[in-house]
Design a protein around this motif. Structure first.
Motif, PDB file in Angstrom:
ATOM      1  N   PRO A   1       0.834  -1.206   0.000  1.00 23.92           N
ATOM      2  CA  PRO A   1       0.000   0.000   0.000  1.00 23.92           C
ATOM      3  C   PRO A   1       0.869   1.256   0.000  1.00 23.92           C
ATOM      4  O   PRO A   1       1.900   1.293   0.675  1.00 23.92           O
ATOM      5  CB  PRO A   1      -0.776  -0.112   1.309  1.00 23.92           C
ATOM      6  N   SER A   2       0.461   2.281  -0.752  1.00 26.36           N
ATOM      7  CA  SER A   2       1.357   3.421  -0.988  1.00 26.36           C
ATOM      8  C   SER A   2       1.676   4.185   0.296  1.00 26.36           C
ATOM      9  O   SER A   2       2.758   4.740   0.433  1.00 26.36           O
ATOM     10  CB  SER A   2       0.737   4.346  -2.016  1.00 26.36           C
ATOM     11  N   TYR A   3       0.739   4.200   1.280  1.00 28.15           N
ATOM     12  CA  TYR A   3       1.037   4.945   2.499  1.00 28.15           C
ATOM     13  C   TYR A   3       2.209   4.322   3.249  1.00 28.15           C
ATOM     14  O   TYR A   3       2.921   4.992   3.988  1.00 28.15           O
ATOM     15  CB  TYR A   3      -0.186   5.059   3.407  1.00 28.15           C
ATOM     16  N   LEU A   4       2.425   3.012   3.038  1.00 28.10           N
ATOM     17  CA  LEU A   4       3.569   2.387   3.690  1.00 28.10           C
ATOM     18  C   LEU A   4       4.866   2.807   3.018  1.00 28.10           C
ATOM     19  O   LEU A   4       5.893   2.973   3.674  1.00 28.10           O
ATOM     20  CB  LEU A   4       3.420   0.871   3.665  1.00 28.10           C
ATOM     21  N   ASN A   5       4.815   3.006   1.698  1.00 28.17           N
ATOM     22  CA  ASN A   5       5.985   3.517   0.998  1.00 28.17           C
ATOM     23  C   ASN A   5       6.332   4.907   1.497  1.00 28.17           C
ATOM     24  O   ASN A   5       7.499   5.250   1.673  1.00 28.17           O
ATOM     25  CB  ASN A   5       5.743   3.559  -0.509  1.00 28.17           C
ATOM     26  N   LEU A   6       5.298   5.699   1.760  1.00 24.45           N
ATOM     27  CA  LEU A   6       5.507   7.047   2.272  1.00 24.45           C
ATOM     28  C   LEU A   6       6.178   6.975   3.645  1.00 24.45           C
ATOM     29  O   LEU A   6       7.144   7.687   3.927  1.00 24.45           O
ATOM     30  CB  LEU A   6       4.168   7.778   2.365  1.00 24.45           C
ATOM     31  N   LEU A   7       5.657   6.075   4.481  1.00 23.92           N
ATOM     32  CA  LEU A   7       6.218   5.881   5.823  1.00 23.92           C
ATOM     33  C   LEU A   7       7.699   5.525   5.725  1.00 23.92           C
ATOM     34  O   LEU A   7       8.540   6.070   6.441  1.00 23.92           O
ATOM     35  CB  LEU A   7       5.445   4.750   6.504  1.00 23.92           C
ATOM     36  N   GLU A   8       8.002   4.628   4.772  1.00 18.63           N
ATOM     37  CA  GLU A   8       9.376   4.170   4.619  1.00 18.63           C
ATOM     38  C   GLU A   8      10.283   5.298   4.151  1.00 18.63           C
ATOM     39  O   GLU A   8      11.403   5.446   4.638  1.00 18.63           O
ATOM     40  CB  GLU A   8       9.393   3.016   3.621  1.00 18.63           C
ATOM     41  N   SER A   9       9.769   6.117   3.217  1.00 24.96           N
ATOM     42  CA  SER A   9      10.644   7.174   2.720  1.00 24.96           C
ATOM     43  C   SER A   9      10.849   8.248   3.781  1.00 24.96           C
ATOM     44  O   SER A   9      11.915   8.856   3.869  1.00 24.96           O
ATOM     45  CB  SER A   9      10.091   7.775   1.431  1.00 24.96           C
ATOM     46  N   LEU A  10       9.836   8.463   4.650  1.00 24.41           N
ATOM     47  CA  LEU A  10      10.016   9.400   5.760  1.00 24.41           C
ATOM     48  C   LEU A  10      11.041   8.851   6.748  1.00 24.41           C
ATOM     49  O   LEU A  10      11.905   9.571   7.236  1.00 24.41           O
ATOM     50  CB  LEU A  10       8.683   9.631   6.486  1.00 24.41           C
ATOM     51  N   ASP A  11      10.914   7.539   7.013  1.00 21.43           N
ATOM     52  CA  ASP A  11      11.803   6.903   7.979  1.00 21.43           C
ATOM     53  C   ASP A  11      13.253   6.976   7.509  1.00 21.43           C
ATOM     54  O   ASP A  11      14.164   7.132   8.321  1.00 21.43           O
ATOM     55  CB  ASP A  11      11.369   5.442   8.148  1.00 21.43           C
ATOM     56  N   GLY A  12      13.449   6.888   6.190  1.00 18.29           N
ATOM     57  CA  GLY A  12      14.818   6.873   5.674  1.00 18.29           C
ATOM     58  C   GLY A  12      15.223   8.176   5.043  1.00 18.29           C
ATOM     59  O   GLY A  12      16.141   8.222   4.250  1.00 18.29           O
ATOM     60  N   PHE A  13      14.539   9.264   5.390  1.00 17.76           N
ATOM     61  CA  PHE A  13      14.729  10.487   4.620  1.00 17.76           C
ATOM     62  C   PHE A  13      16.089  11.136   4.839  1.00 17.76           C
ATOM     63  O   PHE A  13      16.525  11.963   4.060  1.00 17.76           O
ATOM     64  CB  PHE A  13      13.567  11.462   4.853  1.00 17.76           C
ATOM     65  N   LEU A  14      16.810  10.715   5.882  1.00 16.93           N
ATOM     66  CA  LEU A  14      18.155  11.247   6.073  1.00 16.93           C
ATOM     67  C   LEU A  14      19.104  10.750   4.981  1.00 16.93           C
ATOM     68  O   LEU A  14      20.161  11.333   4.774  1.00 16.93           O
ATOM     69  CB  LEU A  14      18.698  10.831   7.442  1.00 16.93           C
ATOM     70  N   GLN A  15      18.717   9.669   4.309  1.00 24.46           N
ATOM     71  CA  GLN A  15      19.517   9.090   3.225  1.00 24.46           C
ATOM     72  C   GLN A  15      20.965   8.867   3.643  1.00 24.46           C
ATOM     73  O   GLN A  15      21.897   9.204   2.918  1.00 24.46           O
ATOM     74  CB  GLN A  15      19.438   9.963   1.967  1.00 24.46           C
ATOM     75  N   VAL A  16      21.121   8.300   4.812  1.00 21.01           N
ATOM     76  CA  VAL A  16      22.460   7.948   5.278  1.00 21.01           C
ATOM     77  C   VAL A  16      22.760   6.544   4.787  1.00 21.01           C
ATOM     78  O   VAL A  16      22.052   5.599   5.111  1.00 21.01           O
ATOM     79  CB  VAL A  16      22.535   7.978   6.818  1.00 21.01           C
ATOM     80  N   GLY A  17      23.818   6.418   3.990  1.00 22.08           N
ATOM     81  CA  GLY A  17      24.252   5.096   3.544  1.00 22.08           C
ATOM     82  C   GLY A  17      23.254   4.403   2.645  1.00 22.08           C
ATOM     83  O   GLY A  17      22.172   4.905   2.369  1.00 22.08           O
ATOM     84  N   VAL A  18      23.670   3.240   2.180  1.00 23.55           N
ATOM     85  CA  VAL A  18      22.794   2.399   1.374  1.00 23.55           C
ATOM     86  C   VAL A  18      22.978   0.980   1.866  1.00 23.55           C
ATOM     87  O   VAL A  18      24.109   0.550   2.011  1.00 23.55           O
ATOM     88  CB  VAL A  18      23.167   2.479  -0.124  1.00 23.55           C
ATOM     89  N   PRO A  19      21.964   0.203   2.162  1.00 21.09           N
ATOM     90  CA  PRO A  19      20.560   0.600   2.181  1.00 21.09           C
ATOM     91  C   PRO A  19      20.316   1.751   3.157  1.00 21.09           C
ATOM     92  O   PRO A  19      20.970   1.816   4.187  1.00 21.09           O
ATOM     93  CB  PRO A  19      19.849  -0.658   2.661  1.00 21.09           C
ATOM     94  N   ARG A  20      19.372   2.591   2.799  1.00 23.89           N
ATOM     95  CA  ARG A  20      19.089   3.783   3.588  1.00 23.89           C
ATOM     96  C   ARG A  20      18.911   3.458   5.071  1.00 23.89           C
ATOM     97  O   ARG A  20      18.219   2.518   5.420  1.00 23.89           O
ATOM     98  CB  ARG A  20      17.802   4.415   3.080  1.00 23.89           C
ATOM     99  N   LEU A  21      19.530   4.258   5.926  1.00 18.39           N
ATOM    100  CA  LEU A  21      19.383   4.055   7.364  1.00 18.39           C
ATOM    101  C   LEU A  21      17.962   4.418   7.783  1.00 18.39           C
ATOM    102  O   LEU A  21      17.481   5.511   7.503  1.00 18.39           O
ATOM    103  CB  LEU A  21      20.385   4.938   8.105  1.00 18.39           C
ATOM    104  N   PHE A  22      17.303   3.479   8.457  1.00 19.21           N
ATOM    105  CA  PHE A  22      15.975   3.771   8.998  1.00 19.21           C
ATOM    106  C   PHE A  22      16.136   4.262  10.428  1.00 19.21           C
ATOM    107  O   PHE A  22      16.686   3.558  11.274  1.00 19.21           O
ATOM    108  CB  PHE A  22      15.093   2.528   8.959  1.00 19.21           C
ATOM    109  N   MET A  23      15.623   5.455  10.695  1.00 21.22           N
ATOM    110  CA  MET A  23      15.777   6.045  12.029  1.00 21.22           C
ATOM    111  C   MET A  23      15.112   5.194  13.100  1.00 21.22           C
ATOM    112  O   MET A  23      15.627   5.031  14.187  1.00 21.22           O
ATOM    113  CB  MET A  23      15.172   7.441  12.045  1.00 21.22           C
ATOM    114  N   THR A  24      13.924   4.666  12.760  1.00 19.86           N
ATOM    115  CA  THR A  24      13.159   3.963  13.794  1.00 19.86           C
ATOM    116  C   THR A  24      13.904   2.750  14.334  1.00 19.86           C
ATOM    117  O   THR A  24      13.781   2.434  15.508  1.00 19.86           O
ATOM    118  CB  THR A  24      11.806   3.519  13.240  1.00 19.86           C
ATOM    119  N   GLY A  25      14.670   2.076  13.465  1.00 21.13           N
ATOM    120  CA  GLY A  25      15.417   0.911  13.941  1.00 21.13           C
ATOM    121  C   GLY A  25      16.384   1.305  15.039  1.00 21.13           C
ATOM    122  O   GLY A  25      16.477   0.648  16.082  1.00 21.13           O
ATOM    123  N   ILE A  26      17.074   2.422  14.811  1.00 24.50           N
ATOM    124  CA  ILE A  26      18.062   2.883  15.785  1.00 24.50           C
ATOM    125  C   ILE A  26      17.357   3.387  17.054  1.00 24.50           C
ATOM    126  O   ILE A  26      17.762   3.073  18.172  1.00 24.50           O
ATOM    127  CB  ILE A  26      18.910   4.027  15.165  1.00 24.50           C
TER     128      ILE A  26
END
Lengths: 141, 329
Positions: free
Chosen positions: B151-176
Motif C-alpha cells: 500500500p502506498s502509504y507504507l511507501n511514504l512511511l518508509e521514505s520518511l523513515d529513511g529520509f536522512l539518506q544515510v548510507g545504502v541501504p538507507r538508514l531507517f531512524m526507527t530501527g536505531i
C-alpha cells in the motif's frame, strides 16, 4: 461476558489488523522475479561478468554504487579498481547501464518485488527504453 | 538474577536457531512450522485473554480521576481527566493509548538534605513513547515482506523513515531509536535501585528478546546481507498458505524470524499483552458518572427481603393483642 458487544468489536479490529497480510494476498500471484541480462551489450561480451563476482553484486551492489557516487562526486575519482585488478570508469550511466540497459527488466524486477525504492533516479536520468519508440519521440517535436 | 537468566535464555534461543539451521538443516521447522505456530498462538492467546477479562465482573465503579468532576454548572469540569460521558472516555483512552498520558504524570521522590522532595520524571515516558512508536513503524515497514504491491502509504512511511539518506541501504531512524529506547528501558532496571528491586525475570525476557530481534534485523539489513528476494518468497509463501523454503537465505534471517516467533508466541502469556489490556482497564475505561448512573455489582444475587407490609400481615393479630399500633386494621 460483560460489555460483550464492545469487546467483540475490539477483537474484530484486532483480527482485521493481524490477519491483514493473509487476506490482502488472496488471489494475487506470487511470482519470483527473474532479472534479465540478455541485453545486446552483454551478449557481445566475451566473458559475461560484472565488475565484481555475481554473489557480491547481488548482496552489495547498493553499497558499491554508493561508494562509486562518493568517489566520483565528492573525490573526483572516476577509476575503480576491481578485486581482480581490472579498471573501470566509475559511472552509473556509462558503465553500469551500458551493459544493463534494461532497467525495467533488470533493476526494477527485484526492486519492485521486494518493494525497494532506491533514489538513484532522483538525480540520474533513467534510460529510455524500447517502450518509447524513437518514431513517437520524434513526432513530439 | 532474573536479568542473567533472561539474557542466557535469549542467547540459547539464538544458538538453537543457529544450530538448527546451520548444522541440522531444519529450515522448514524454523521458517515455516514455528512461525505458523507462533502466529496461531498469538491470535488465539490474545483473544483468550481478552475474553477472559471480558468475563470478569467489575464489582465497583472504579475510574481513577485527576481533575474536576462534573458538578455545578459554574464549576468547570475537566472532561479528559475526569470524563462523565462516553466521548470523554474515548478522549481519555486515546490520550492514554497514543500518548501514554498517565506515564507523563509520573513523578519521582528522593531525599534531599534529609527532606523528601518530589519532582517530575519524564524519561520513562519519553523512552516509552520512542520505543512503542518506533516499534509500530518498524512493524508496519515489515508489511513490505507480506504484500505485493505494498500500500502506498507504507511507501511514504518508509521514505520518511529513511529520509536522512544515510548510507545504502538507507538508514531507517526507527530501527536505531527502537534499539536505543529498549536499551534505556533495560538500563533503568539495572541502575534505579527501586526499579531494580521490583524487576522480575518476566520484565527482562521481553527486553532482551526485543533487543535481540532489533539487533538481528539491523545486522541483516546493513551488515550480513541475506537474499532479500528469497526472504520475500518465503514470507509471501507463508501468508498465501503456500510455504516454500528458497535456498541460500542467510542463517541470520532464520534467527530473526525464530526470535520474533518466540516473541509472538510469548506475547499473550506475558506482560506484553498490555497491548489489549490497556483497553480493558476499568480504572481508565469507565466514565466517572457514579452520581448519575447506578453501578450494579454483577455478582449481586437477589436478596430475599421481608417488607413491613408483609411483616404486619404476618403478625397483625399478635401486634394488636400486644397493643402495638398497626397501619392496616
Amino acid at each position: 461476558m460483560y460489555d460483550g458487544g464492545k469487546i467483540l468489536f475490539g477483537i474484530l479490529i484486532f483480527l482485521a489488523f493481524v490477519t491483514f497480510p493473509f487476506y490482502n494476498d488472496i488471489g494475487k500471484a506470487n511470482v519470483k522475479p527473474e532479472p534479465k541480462i540478455d541485453t545486446p551489450e552483454i551478449q557481445k561480451l566475451p566473458q559475461k561478468k560484472c565488475v565484481e563476482p555475481k554473489a557480491f553484486m547481488k548482496a552489495e551492489h547498493m553499497k558499491l554504487l554508493n561508494e562509486w557516487r562518493d568517489s566520483a562526486v565528492r573525490d573526483g575519482n572516476r577509476v575503480y579498481v576491481a578485486s581482480d585488478g581490472k579498471r573501470y570508469i566509475i559511472s552509473l550511466q556509462n558503465t553500469c547501464m551500458r551493459c544493463h540497459s534494461n532497467k525495467k527488466e533488470f533493476c526494477d524486477k527485484c526492486h519492485n518485488y521486494a518493494e525497494v525504492n532506491p533514489y538513484c533516479w532522483d538525480c540520474h536520468i533513467a534510460p529510455k527504453e524500447a517502450k518509447i519508440a524513437p518514431k513517437e519521440a520524434k513526432n513530439e517535436y | 538474577m532474573g536479568a542473567l537468566f533472561s539474557f542466557v535464555a535469549v542467547i540459547l534461543l539464538i544458538l538453537l536457531a543457529y544450530v538448527g539451521v546451520e548444522v541440522a538443516g531444519m529450515q522448514p521447522i524454523f521458517g515455516i512450522v514455528i512461525p505458523y505456530a507462533a502466529v496461531l498462538t498469538f491470535i488465539a492467546g490474545v483473544i483468550y485473554r481478552v475474553i477472559k477479562w471480558g468475563r470478569s465482573p467489575i464489582p465497583f465503579h472504579i475510574p481513577t480521576t485527576c481533575g474536576q468532576q462534573k458538578s455545578l454548572p459554574w464549576i468547570k469540569q475537566n472532561k479528559l481527566e475526569n470524563p462523565s460521558s462516553s466521548t470523554g472516555v474515548i478522549g481519555r483512552m486515546a490520550l492514554e493509548v497514543f500518548l501514554f498520558r498517565s506515564l507523563f504524570r509520573l513523578s519521582k521522590s528522593e531525599l534531599r538534605d534529609g527532606r523528601l522532595a518530589y519532582g517530575s520524571d519524564k524519561w520513562l515516558w519519553l523512552a516509552g513513547m520512542a520505543f512503542h512508536w518506533s516499534f509500530l513503524i518498524v512493524l508496519l515497514r515489515h508489511i513490505r515482506f507480506f504484500a505485493t504491491p505494498v500500500p502506498s502509504y507504507l511507501n511514504l512511511l518508509e521514505s520518511l523513515d529513511g529520509f536522512l539518506q544515510v548510507g545504502v541501504p538507507r538508514l531507517f531512524m526507527t530501527g536505531i531509536i527502537l534499539l536505543l529506547a529498549v536499551t534505556y528501558l533495560l538500563l533503568r532496571r539495572f541502575y534505579i535501585p527501586q526499579v531494580r528491586y521490583i524487576s522480575l525475570t518476566s520484565d527482562y525476557i521481553p527486553l532482551f528478546l526485543i533487543m535481540a530481534v532489533a539487533s538481528t534485523g539491523i545486522l541483516m539489513r546493513y551488515f550480513f546481507k541475506v537474499d532479500i528476494v528469497g526472504v520475500k518468497e518465503l514470507t509471501m509463501g507463508l501468508v498465501s498458505f503456500n510455504p516454500t523454503i528458497p535456498k541460500g537465505i542467510g542463517v541470520i534471517f532464520y534467527i530473526h524470524i525464530f526470535l520474533i516467533s518466540i516473541l509472538f508466541a510469548y506475547f499473550p502469556f506475558s506482560k506484553l499483552v498490555h497491548m489489549g489490556g490497556v483497553f480493558l482497564s476499568p480504572t481508565r475505561n469507565l466514565a466517572n458518572n457514579s452520581r448519575m448512573v447506578r453501578h450494579i455489582n454483577p455478582w449481586n444475587y437477589p436478596v430475599k427481603f421481608h417488607s413491613y407490609e408483609e411483616y404486619e400481615e404476618e403478625f397483625r393479630k399478635k401486634m394488636k393483642d400486644a397493643g402495638i399500633p398497626v397501619e392496616k386494621e
